[in-house]
Design an enzyme around this catalytic site. Sequence first.
Site, mmCIF file in Angstrom:
data_model
loop_
_atom_site.group_PDB
_atom_site.id
_atom_site.type_symbol
_atom_site.label_atom_id
_atom_site.label_comp_id
_atom_site.label_asym_id
_atom_site.label_seq_id
_atom_site.Cartn_x
_atom_site.Cartn_y
_atom_site.Cartn_z
ATOM 1 N N HIS A 49 99.764 -21.491 45.625
ATOM 2 C CA HIS A 49 99.787 -20.658 44.406
ATOM 3 C C HIS A 49 101.073 -19.870 44.337
ATOM 4 O O HIS A 49 101.071 -18.691 44.672
ATOM 5 C CB HIS A 49 98.586 -19.712 44.407
ATOM 6 C CG HIS A 49 98.251 -19.146 43.063
ATOM 7 N ND1 HIS A 49 98.776 -17.966 42.589
ATOM 8 C CD2 HIS A 49 97.428 -19.595 42.092
ATOM 9 C CE1 HIS A 49 98.279 -17.708 41.401
ATOM 10 N NE2 HIS A 49 97.461 -18.681 41.072
ATOM 11 N N ILE A 55 102.843 -16.400 43.907
ATOM 12 C CA ILE A 55 102.238 -15.276 43.187
ATOM 13 C C ILE A 55 100.837 -15.075 43.747
ATOM 14 O O ILE A 55 100.072 -16.039 43.872
ATOM 15 C CB ILE A 55 102.154 -15.545 41.676
ATOM 16 C CG1 ILE A 55 103.543 -15.717 41.066
ATOM 17 C CG2 ILE A 55 101.388 -14.429 40.964
ATOM 18 C CD1 ILE A 55 103.531 -16.115 39.599
ATOM 19 N N GLY A 58 95.485 -13.427 40.625
ATOM 20 C CA GLY A 58 94.930 -12.220 40.011
ATOM 21 C C GLY A 58 93.517 -11.914 40.482
ATOM 22 O O GLY A 58 93.154 -10.757 40.661
ATOM 23 N N VAL A 59 92.724 -12.950 40.705
ATOM 24 C CA VAL A 59 91.353 -12.707 41.164
ATOM 25 C C VAL A 59 91.350 -12.043 42.540
ATOM 26 O O VAL A 59 90.437 -11.283 42.855
ATOM 27 C CB VAL A 59 90.496 -13.990 41.183
ATOM 28 C CG1 VAL A 59 90.295 -14.516 39.780
ATOM 29 C CG2 VAL A 59 91.087 -15.055 42.074
ATOM 30 N N GLU A 63 89.817 -8.592 43.697
ATOM 31 C CA GLU A 63 88.994 -8.506 44.909
ATOM 32 C C GLU A 63 89.457 -7.375 45.815
ATOM 33 O O GLU A 63 88.627 -6.647 46.374
ATOM 34 C CB GLU A 63 89.028 -9.841 45.670
ATOM 35 C CG GLU A 63 88.316 -9.814 47.005
ATOM 36 C CD GLU A 63 86.807 -9.588 46.940
ATOM 37 O OE1 GLU A 63 86.248 -9.108 47.947
ATOM 38 O OE2 GLU A 63 86.183 -9.890 45.911
#
Length: 170
Positions: A49, A55, A58-59, A63
């Site tokens: 990723h 990067i 976003g999840v 978290e």
Amino acid sequence: MTFDIQEILDFLPHRYPFLLIDRVVEFERAKRLVAIKNVTINEPFFQGHFPGYPIMPGVLVIEAMAQAGAIIMLSEIPDREKKLAVFTGIERAKFRRPVTPGDQLRIEVDVLAFKSRMGRMEAKAFVDGKVACQATLTCQIVPKMREAAPAAADPQPPAADSAPEAVAVE
């Protein structure tokens, strides 16, 4: 009040590679927490990723914010080793800038509502003083339950020299 990694491990059940809080630098019981996540290229998610342009997903930023909020919730539970704080909602999530290796996330969580088994929090993650992510998170405290052990297979497999029964075919 601050917490080092050993104290964080006393609150959260998460472990590598899913523990996303490195230090708590501010803590006001049932009200506010500020945590740090040091983002390094060694994070396993950077392999895919994205190759060549890493990067933090976003999840996972969300978290990390939820784990910080869970520390607030679990700090108020006397038998927290028997409980889990689980997500029940994510509202108004906004991703403002990418989080990349070398960044330090400063996660600020403010409690909006707090009951013995439920919480609602406003969370923000900053990089270099600028908002990278923000969301309203809700969670619930539930009992920690272990999965039942799988049933044991037949303890005595058929003998190697025994032939299966013949079946008549018409």
